[in-house]
Design an enzyme around this catalytic site. Structure first.
Site, short mmCIF file in Angstrom:
data_model
loop_
_atom_site.label_atom_id
_atom_site.label_comp_id
_atom_site.label_asym_id
_atom_site.label_seq_id
_atom_site.Cartn_x
_atom_site.Cartn_y
_atom_site.Cartn_z
CG ASP A 137 -1.73 1.14 1.50
OD1 ASP A 137 -1.60 2.19 0.79
OD2 ASP A 137 -3.02 0.96 1.94
CE LYS A 177 -7.24 7.83 2.98
NZ LYS A 177 -8.31 7.87 3.48
#
Ligand code: PLP
Length: 393
Positions: A177, A202
């Site tokens: 990730d 994000k």
């Protein structure tokens, strides 16, 4: 032939553009049409339909994301968790076993311990900093290893090179990730990872206005994950694709600013007497600072810290700040503060949190795009206020 671009700064703006331009449009248009006229496609997955992730807006975005991390292909999904869960459900099937880093984003951790366990897929959690301990957890059914580039919320830097070597030696699929670092600071496929995942909510989108996810890797993996997503249905709608593409264009300038700003903030916080500990990979005091320097081009806009005086002091500090917004999530233009024990890691039991080092007083900060000095001024005033209360002043 499609034009290719060398540098990330150029790719975020130009890669994936259709050639010739559609009606001359400079920005990639939104194709807000659920279905498209049948054009003789022979496979279900090739029918043009939003859920099948193949509108022109999706195709352009996939090409851009793949170019950004030097992957062969990419896929966007309706959220980071849609990308993560669909990828894990493609790589692992019932009876398989996964090795996963012990300090993961709370949603991923919950998914592995609840949904995955119910499906008969077992996970062992590893200390990703201690490769010597991984071998003993290997089983004949182990298929994959899963880590985060910078962990949430402690900003640890795992031995990512050892993860890739271990995966190769034992025939495992390596997954990472890469949300916290973003491709500006780290491009996992260049270091040998098989699949790179993002919560595009994000940094990649960077404007706090959509949820989205992505996975980048080889064409053969992305084709398989796409077919799984086509069935599970967690597709990103074309308007969100457009917003994500628009956000990506400023990714490099945003993240470089956030890297610099966060480093200055971490240095100033570390010197304040009311602070007990600052976790930021760019600080020399970070236990894996040298490793972070070798792996990353920058250390991100994410840091976490603890005050002398624990959770009570943390709460008083948060109440006294006036510039940061108290909210979970990260990577947007606004500076955000959150206490992970109450938000991102609330699902983890307190004993597990304690073992991992996530104290109730830990504060996580996502540094935004406001003036660095103005953020620092506000934080220092709030810290001085907390320190004055502690002294009984
Ligand atoms: N990965 C990390 C590191 C995260 O911090 C988050 C969300 O906070 C996710 C994945 C999940 O992303 P989303 O909220 O877009 O589903």
């Amino acid at each position: 032939m499609k034009r290719t671009f060398k540098h990330l700064e150029t790719k975020v703006v130009r890669a994936g553009e259709p050639s010739p331009r559609i009606e001359g449009a400079v920005a990639m248009p939104i194709f807000q049409s659920a279905m498209f006229e049948y054009a003789g496609e022979t496979s279900y997955h090739d029918l043009k339909y939003i859920r099948l992730n193949n509108t022109p807006t999706h195709v352009a975005l996939h090409a851009k994301l793949a170019a950004m991390e030097n992957g062969e292909a990419a896929l966007v999904a309706a959220s980071g968790m849609a990308a993560i869960s669909t990828t894990l459900l493609t790589v692992l099937t019932p009876g398989d076993h996964l090795l996963a880093q012990n300090c993961l984003y709370g949603g991923t951790h919950d998914f592995l311990t609840t949904e995955f366990a119910q499906l008969g897929i077992e996970t062992d959690f590893i200390d990703a900093d201690d490769p010597e301990t991984w071998q003993q957890l290997l089983r004949p059914a182990t298929r994959a290893i899963y880590v985060e580039s910078l962990t949430n919320p402690l900003l640890q830097v795992a031995d990512l090179e050892a993860v890739v070597r271990f995966a190769r030696t034992h025939g495992l699929v390596s997954m990472i990730d890469n949300t916290f670092t973003s491709p500006v600071n780290f491009r996992p496929l260049e270091r040998g990872f098989d699949l790179s995942l993002h919560s595009c909510t994000k940094y990649l989108n960077g404007h706090s206005d959509i949820v989205a996810g992505a996975v980048i890797g080889s064409t053969s993996w992305i084709d398989r994950i796409t077919h799984r997503l086509n069935h599970l249905g967690g597709s990103l709608d074309p308007h969100a694709c457009f917003l994500l593409d628009r956000g990506l264009k400023t990714l490099v300038v945003r993240v470089r600013h956030q890297n610099e700003s966060a480093l200055q903030i971490a240095q100033r916080l570390e010197r304040h007497p009311a602070i007990a500990r600052v976790n930021y990979a760019g600080l020399e005091s970070h236990p894996r600072h040298q490793r972070a320097r070798n792996l990353f081009a920058g250390f991100s806009g994410m840091l976490s810290f603890e005050l002398q005086g624990g959770a009570d002091a943390a709460e008083r500090f948060i109440k006294q700040t006036t510039l940061p917004i108290i909210a979970p999530s990260l990577g947007g233009p606004e500076t955000l503060l959150t206490r992970p024990s109450l938000t991102s890691h609330a699902g983890m039991n307190p004993e597990e949190r304690r073992k991992l080092g996530i104290s109730d007083g830990l504060i996580r900060m996502s540094v935004g795009l406001e003036a660095t000095e103005e953020i620092i001024e506000d934080l220092l005033l709030a810290l001085d206020g907390v320190a004055a209360v502690a002294r009984g002043a």
